[in-house]
Each structure stands twice: as structure tokens, then as C-alpha cells.
Scaffold this motif. Structure first.
Motif, PDB file in Angstrom:
ATOM      1  N   UNK A  61      -3.235  -6.909  -6.107  1.00 21.57           N
ATOM      2  CA  UNK A  61      -4.493  -7.816  -6.589  1.00 21.57           C
ATOM      3  C   UNK A  61      -4.186  -8.358  -7.742  1.00 21.57           C
ATOM      4  N   UNK A  96       2.258   2.384  -3.095  1.00 20.06           N
ATOM      5  CA  UNK A  96       1.212   2.588  -4.228  1.00 20.06           C
ATOM      6  C   UNK A  96       1.386   1.402  -5.191  1.00 20.06           C
ATOM      7  N   UNK A  97       1.177   0.140  -4.601  1.00 18.77           N
ATOM      8  CA  UNK A  97       1.454  -1.094  -5.472  1.00 18.77           C
ATOM      9  C   UNK A  97       0.106  -1.773  -5.089  1.00 18.77           C
ATOM     10  N   UNK A  98      -0.964  -1.474  -4.428  1.00 19.43           N
ATOM     11  CA  UNK A  98      -1.932  -2.028  -3.921  1.00 19.43           C
ATOM     12  C   UNK A  98      -2.654  -2.736  -5.043  1.00 19.43           C
ATOM     13  N   UNK A  99      -2.813  -2.302  -6.202  1.00 19.85           N
ATOM     14  CA  UNK A  99      -3.375  -3.059  -7.354  1.00 19.85           C
ATOM     15  C   UNK A  99      -2.481  -4.286  -8.002  1.00 19.85           C
ATOM     16  N   UNK A 112      -5.044  -0.559   5.139  1.00 16.65           N
ATOM     17  CA  UNK A 112      -5.681   0.556   4.720  1.00 16.65           C
ATOM     18  C   UNK A 112      -6.244   1.356   5.918  1.00 16.65           C
ATOM     19  N   UNK A 134      -6.866 -10.713  -1.441  1.00 15.21           N
ATOM     20  CA  UNK A 134      -6.797  -8.976  -1.814  1.00 15.21           C
ATOM     21  C   UNK A 134      -7.064  -8.176  -0.881  1.00 15.21           C
ATOM     22  N   UNK A 135      -8.102  -8.789  -0.259  1.00 10.58           N
ATOM     23  CA  UNK A 135      -8.958  -8.010   0.883  1.00 10.58           C
ATOM     24  C   UNK A 135      -8.077  -8.151   2.252  1.00 10.58           C
ATOM     25  N   UNK A 148      -1.035  -3.371 -15.814  1.00  9.10           N
ATOM     26  CA  UNK A 148      -2.026  -4.309 -14.619  1.00  9.10           C
ATOM     27  C   UNK A 148      -2.892  -4.771 -14.906  1.00  9.10           C
ATOM     28  N   UNK A 173       0.566  -1.224   0.113  1.00  2.69           N
ATOM     29  CA  UNK A 173       0.025  -0.071   0.157  1.00  2.69           C
ATOM     30  C   UNK A 173       0.805   1.178   0.025  1.00  2.69           C
ATOM     31  N   UNK A 187      -1.930   1.352 -15.301  1.00  3.14           N
ATOM     32  CA  UNK A 187      -3.225   0.845 -15.088  1.00  3.14           C
ATOM     33  C   UNK A 187      -3.566  -0.126 -16.147  1.00  3.14           C
ATOM     34  N   UNK A 210      -4.843  -5.555   1.612  1.00  2.00           N
ATOM     35  CA  UNK A 210      -5.107  -4.402   1.251  1.00  2.00           C
ATOM     36  C   UNK A 210      -5.740  -3.573   2.359  1.00  2.00           C
ATOM     37  N   UNK A 211      -6.793  -4.280   2.712  1.00  2.00           N
ATOM     38  CA  UNK A 211      -7.903  -3.524   3.367  1.00  2.00           C
ATOM     39  C   UNK A 211      -7.479  -3.385   5.077  1.00  2.00           C
TER      40      UNK A 211
END
Lengths: 430, 298
Positions: free
Chosen positions: B38, B32-35, B222, B214-215, B93, B29, B90, B218-219
Motif C-alpha cells: 500500500x 506480512x507486507x501488505x501495508x 487475501x 492496492x485493491x 510505513x 501478503x 506501522x 492485496x484483495x
């Protein structure tokens, strides 16, 4: 082959229906996707496509069957909710947008999974089609579904075409759109709704997990062939149509194959082929032109070395000297020398390399450009004469004849460069 | 409520997975690589299937290596598309993970009758079966639930990775240029982190499924980020959240009779949205403070 004929002759009205459905949805998704791609919002599409799952499940719970009206409304509701939540969280907290997208995506999907497993526990027989919404099955589309999804897709296409100019301005220059008085906020709302709708139309045929690809990939592939928006849209639609129909065909001819993954695989193949072999911006094209440029530079350097030797009253240079001049490039130098000889620029006689008259005028041109640029840099940019060589080394290869004329004119046809070397000119030309 | 051994094992396993994911996810996170996380969690699927086909079992080294490799390939592919092909990040990815995930699903469908791996398992895992899936040695002694052992190994490795390379991770996350100046291999740290994320995804895959990882990645970070700005505190809060999510998720699933992994993601969502609501004045408050400062200056 039999399958192929059967499928593409459309004797079976069901096949025709599936093809029409998937074509419409591919067109609408590719069109919406082109705008989201240009707006750099591709991953929001991914979030929406995951977020429609709870909506689909809720619709099942309320209606108790696979009624397309309920499903579309439910999916639209949670899909739209997810875009709203993303912008809300991004606006009021310091979290980065990609973190917010990933969080919202996984939370919505998690809720969807909870609802879905709960539905499966209740064991309602008509729920068997529920998992089609995850990986997609175009073959399960029936007449009623086609009406709903087809109408939605047509709607998206029409709205996009009507607001084509407005969206175009918005995507390329938002502040300009605001300044000419476009209702940017309202257009944003319309566009977000279109994006959600485009995802919703795809869920039955492509599935929620992979629907993002239909938004992102066609536009990304098309971007490698053109920069014009109209052509970009056309190509994206074409790529999307090809993969949509081939995906439907594959899942028709191979039993139990979900449609979505195949559409995505075909689409990805098209995209990767575009990335590598596009005649405009493909990796291969760029590599070839870079190689060409590099060998031109090398050729120019050899010619220049020969010319400078002539300036020092030598007949030419021994081949060995030239090769030694470019350490680490032995093979390349030999090859370039052979090419230069073939073109008649040099003579290569018993190890002594000399310029021919054509070679001489070409070499003069390069040296002239180099020295003209050096002079220009000192005269107009006030750079010290001992600092201009580096830049001239680069510019001698790229100055065009028109630019050369302009340089010559603005420097008033000079005779000498800042280092007092003569700027060589061909006698017959002014 | 009496002590339920199965519940305890499930919650324990879930907590360990959530902590490992959260520790690594915090750095994802912040970078800035959260995605990308995913994307990796989707992309390891073909690796899992191929490794499964080769080794014939859902456990063991082949699986971890196979899927870890595909995870790294996905990372490299994203970097290649962004930097060499010059595609916007984007889209790189999106294209990478959708194509790999599609290939994975096709492989699963093709080999449906050869391998014991179905689409449901991909989606939401089978943490409920953890207590049944026992590790039995050749001598016949029952050593306990297998997935729990995997989770323990994963947790130990994740903690070891973060604490051993804490300085490197921190530095390359917050000031990559400085890190490069003092001779730290930022690419090395990056691939190390991605390798760990792939490995964690694979190892938790069976329990929580590819998408819900992913949940957990990241969550929790965050959510923690909304409460603290200190990296050590962030990691601690993330770990605590991981345990809470796993505990409450289990009982929510029990109550609703649904997937535990899905319920864990939902609980994580509740924590996240409550935190956002309580902290939603962060940005307006900062803005008004700035305005006041500017007025004072003027």
C-alpha cells in the motif's frame, strides 16, 4: 510578506475562522493519534481515513448538497463500519491484520470512487466541492462547517481529557486495566469512535487520503523527545498545530494549492528533524554517544597496555609498539595518544610512551575493574577462570564507582584475581 | 450482446494488470507486507511526476525507472526508520507513504499547467481510455492500444519473476532463517520483490490509479488465502479471481456509469466478503478442534 501580515493579523474573519478550524482539528487529531500510536494501531487510522470516502459520497447523494451534518454522519458511519469490519474479519479468519487493513481500506476506497464518479456524471453544480474531500482545502471552510467540525473536535478533546487516566492504563497495560475492573470493551468502543470522529473532522481541511498522517506523525515525532505521556501529548499537539497553521497559510498564499499535502509535508519535516536531531533519541545523538564510547574504550585499552608493561618492569612502551598493537586503527591510536598527553595521563618522550602518576592511577582503576569483575564472575557465577576475560573486557569500561565499591565489599577487598594477578589499588585510598 | 472490441480490450488489459498484481501481491501478503505494498503504491507518485517532467511523456523507460527508484527508496526508508531510527513499523510505513504522497500531490499542483497529469488520474486511472490511446509508429502504422502492450510486458515480467525465483521466494517467505542459512540473500529477494511491485504499480498506474492498485495487490490473494493453503493453488486462484474481477468490474461500471477501476475494487470486495462469510468459522472450528484434542489427551 504582505500576505503573511494579512494572514496572521486575522483582519479577515474568514482567515480567522480557517485558523481556528484547523487548529482545533490538529489538536484533536494529534491527541487521538498519540493514543493510537502507543497502541500500535496507526494503520487502522489510515484505513478509516480511506473508508470515509463512500460515506461522504452517500451523504452527497441523499442530501444533494454539501451539508456538513449529512457529510459528518455519512463519513462517521462508513468509517465506523470499516473498523468493525476489520476486527470482524481479523477475528474469524486466519488472515493477518495488515492484510485485512489493506483489503478493507482499498475496497472501501474503491466503492467510494465508484460513488464519486457516478455523482460527477450527474453533473450537479454543487458537487464541485466534492474533490476537496480527497486532498483537502481548508480555505473552503465556511461558518457552518466550522461550527460542526469545531464542535466535534472540541468534543473529542474533552472526552479524551475526561477519560485520560482510563485510556492511559488501557494503552500501556491492557490486562492490568481489565484486572482493576475498567470496562475495557466499552472504553475500546469509545476510543474507536473518537478515532473515527477525529478522521471525520479532518476530511474537509486535510482530505481523506492524507488524514492518516495527522494521526500518526505528530506522536511519532514527539516520541523522540520524551517518554512521559503528558509531555508527549503536549509536543504532539504543538507539532500538529504548527504544521496545521503553516499548511493553511501556504494554501492561502499560493492559489489552487490543496491544504492537506502541505500540512503533511511540514509535519514530515518536523518528524524527520526529530528523528535525526532529537537530543534524546535522535540518530545523531546516538551516533555521537556511540563514537564517544568507542574512543573511551580505545583510551582505556591503551592505558591498560601501558600499565601491564609497567607490571613487567618496563618503563613504558615505544609508540610504534602501541600503534602495532591496534591494527587498522593507526589514525585513531595516534589521536588518542595526543589526547592522553594533553590530559597529562602519559608522557611521550622520544618515541617512548610512559604513564604519569595521574595516568597510572587511572590505568590502575581500569585494570582493577577488569580483575574485580573476573573474580566476581568466578566466585559468584561459578564460571571457569579461563572464560571470564571476554566479559571483563566489556565491563571494565562501564562499572561505576558505586558498583566498584559494592564489588569490592562483596568480594571482601581481594588481593588477587583468578589468574593470580594482583588487583592494583591506590596506596592513599583504602 | 454483440462482441464489443473496446470492452474486450479493456477487460483484457484489466485482467493482465490484475494477474500481475495478484501474483506479486500473494507474496507480499504471505510476508506480512501488505501495508508496505500500500505504501509503495502511494509513494511512487513523486517519482512518476518527476520522471514525467524529465521525459515529457507518460510512457517509456524514464517513467518506469523513475518511479521504480522511488518505490525502492520508500522501501529502504521504511526499513531504515524501523531498524536504525527504531520507530515502530506501522508508524514508519505511515510516515513514509504520507510524506511521499503529499510531495507528489504538491508537485502535480505546481506543474498543473506543464504536465498532462491530474489528480483524478492519480486516484482512479483511465482504463476506459485504453482503446483510444493508440501506439502509432513513426511510419504511421497503428499498432493497437499502448497500455495493453505495457500490461503484456508487465504480465510477462511478473510471471517470469515468480516462476524463475519461485523457490527463492517461497523459501524466504516461509522460513527466512533457513533461507539465510543455505546462503540465500533474503535482502536481495526482498528488494527484488519490492522492485517488481513498484514497477507493476507504475505500469498499472495509468490504468487503475495509485490507490486502487492496492485493491488488486492485496484483495485477490487475501480472498484466495481463505480457500486454499497450497501456494501453487493460491497463485492460480488469485489469477482466476483477477480475470473475474476485471470482467465483472467492467460490466458493473458500465451499468452504474462509473469508474472502472473503482468498480473492479468493489467486485473484489464482494468476492472477499462473501469468502469471509463462508469461511468465518475457520478460527472457531480450529479452536474447538484444539479443545477436543486437549480433552482427549487429558
Amino acid at each position: 510578506m504582505e500576505d503573511f501580515l494579512y494572514f496572521f493579523s486575522f483582519q479577515d474573519p474568514n482567515v480567522l475562522m480557517v485558523v481556528i478550524g484547523i487548529s482545533l482539528l490538529s489538536i484533536s487529531a494529534a491527541m487521538v493519534g498519540t493514543f493510537t500510536f502507543l497502541d500500535k494501531k496507526a494503520l487502522v487510522g489510515d484505513a478509516i481515513s480511506h473508508a470515509v470516502l463512500p460515506g461522504v459520497c452517500l451523504a452527497f447523494m441523499f442530501s444533494g448538497n454539501k451539508n456538513p451534518y449529512w457529510i459528518v454522519s455519512g463519513a462517521f458511519f462508513t468509517g465506523a463500519l470499516s473498523t468493525y469490519v476489520i476486527s470482524w474479519v481479523a477475528r474469524y479468519t486466519k488472515l493477518k491484520e495488515d492484510t485485512v487493513i489493506a483489503s478493507v481500506l482499498s475496497i472501501f476506497f474503491g466503492v467510494g470512487i465508484v460513488l464519486m464518479t457516478q455523482l460527477q456524471q450527474t453533473g450537479n453544480a454543487s458537487l464541485s466541492g466534492l474533490d476537496h474531500f480527497i486532498f483537502g482545502n481548508a480555505i473552503s471552510i465556511v461558518r457552518e462547517d466550522l461550527w460542526v467540525y469545531g464542535a466535534l473536535a472540541t468534543c473529542i478533546i474533552v472526552v479524551l481529557l475526561v477519560f485520560y487516566k482510563e485510556f492511559k492504563v488501557m494503552v500501556f497495560n491492557r490486562s492490568f486495566a481489565e484486572s482493576i475492573g475498567l470496562p475495557v470493551k466499552r472504553l475500546d468502543f469509545v476510543f474507536n469512535s473518537l478515532m473515527v470522529l477525529a478522521v471525520v473532522t479532518g476530511i474537509q481541511a486535510i482530505g481523506v487520503v492524507l488524514m492518516a498522517a495527522l494521526l500518526i506523525t505528530p506522536a511519532a515525532a514527539a516520541k523522540f523527545w520524551t517518554d512521559r505521556l503528558s509531555r508527549l501529548l503536549f509536543l504532539a499537539v504543538l507539532f500538529s498545530l504548527i504544521s496545521g497553521i503553516s499548511g493553511a497559510y501556504i494554501s492561502f498564499s499560493l492559489p489552487h494549492m490543496p491544504t492537506g499535502p502541505w500540512v503533511v509535508v511540514v509535519l514530515s519535516i518536523i518528524a524527520f528533524l526529530s528523528f535525526f536531531f532529537s537530543t534524546k533519541k535522535g540518530i545523531l545523538t546516538r551516533w555521537v554517544s556511540r563514537r564517544k564510547y568507542q574512543s573511551k574504550i580505545h583510551r582505556d585499552h591503551i592505558l591498560k597496555a601501558l600499565y601491564q608493561a609497567e607490571e613487567h618492569d618496563k618503563k613504558g612502551l615505544p609508540q610504534k609498539d602501541i600503534v602495532d598493537n591496534f591494527p587498522g586503527k593507526v589514525v585513531k591510536t595516534h589521536r588518542t595518544l595526543r589526547q592522553l598527553k594533553k590530559k597529562g595521563y602519559i608522557t611521550n618522550d622520544r618515541e617512548l610512551v610512559a604513564l604519569t602518576s595521574t595516568g597510572n592511577s587511572e590505568a590502575k582503576r581500569i585494570v582493577r575493574l577488569h580483575r574485580l569483575w573476573e573474580l566476581y564472575m568466578t566466585e559468584y557465577m561459578n564460571i571457569a577462570p579461563d572464560h571470564v576475560h571476554e566479559s571483563a573486557e566489556k565491563f571494565e569500561h562501564i562499572i561505576t564507582p558505586e558498583l566498584e565499591r559494592q564489588l569490592d565489599k562483596s568480594l571482601n577487598f581481594p588481593k588477587e584475581d583468578p589468574h593470580q594477578s594482583i588487583i592494583p589499588r591506590d596506596q592513599n585510598k583504602p | 450482446m454483440s462482441f464489443d472490441q473496446n470492452a474486450f480490450i479493456i477487460i483484457l488489459t484489466g485482467s493482465m494488470i490484475a494477474i500481475s498484481c495478484g501474483l506479486l501481491g500473494a507474496f507480499l501478503m504471505l510476508r506480512k507486507m501488505a501495508m508496505t505494498g500500500d505504501a509503495i503504491s502511494h509513494a511512487v507518485l513523486p517519482g512518476i511526476v518527476i520522471a514525467f517532467l524529465i521525459s515529457g511523456s507518460r510512457h517509456g523507460l524514464t517513467m518506469v525507472i523513475g518511479a521504480g527508484l522511488v518505490g525502492l527508496i520508500a522501501t529502504a526508508c521504511i526499513e531504515y526508520l524501523t531498524q536504525k531510527v527504531k520507530l515502530q513499523s506501522d508508524a514508519s510505513i505511515g510516515i513514509t507513504f504520507t510524506s511521499l504522497f503529499a510531495i507528489g500531490i504538491i508537485l502535480i499542483t505546481f506543474l498543473a499547467n506543464q504536465i498532462d497529469l491530474d489528480q483524478d488520474c492519480v486516484l482512479y486511472g483511465e482504463i476506459a481510455y485504453v482503446p483510444i490511446d493508440l501506439w502509432i509508429t513513426k511510419a504511421g502504422t497503428i499498432m493497437g492500444p499502448r497500455t495493453t502492450y505495457l500490461a503484456v510486458i508487465n504480465l510477462v515480467l511478473a510471471i517470469a519473476f515468480v516462476s524463475l525465483f519461485y523457490k527463492e521466494l517461497k523459501l524466504s517467505t516461509f522460513d527466512p532463517e533457513f533461507a539465510a542459512t543455505i546462503g540465500l540473500s533474503t535482502a536481495g529477494v526482498n528488494y527484488g520483490l519490492m522492485g517488481m511491485v513498484s514497477y507493476t504499480t507504475v505500469s498499472s498506474f495509468e490504468a487503475v490509479g495509485a490507490i486502487l492498485v492496492v485493491a488488486l495487490l492485496v484483495v485477490p490473494p487475501a480472498t484466495a488465502f481463505l480457500w486454499t493453503k497450497n501456494l501453487k493453488k493460491l497463485l492460480t486462484v488469485t489469477a482466476i479471481l483477477g480475470v473475474l474481477i476485471s470482467f465483472l468490474g467492467y460490466y458493473l461500471a458500465y451499468l452504474l456509469n462509473s469508474s472502472i477501476a473503482g468498480a473492479m475494487a468493489s467486485v473484489a470486495g464482494v468476492f472477499f466478503f462473501v469468502s469471509v462469510t463462508l469461511n468465518r468459522h475457520q478460527i472457531p472450528r480450529i479452536k474447538s478442534k484444539m479443545r477436543r484434542l486437549r480433552e482427549e489427551m487429558a
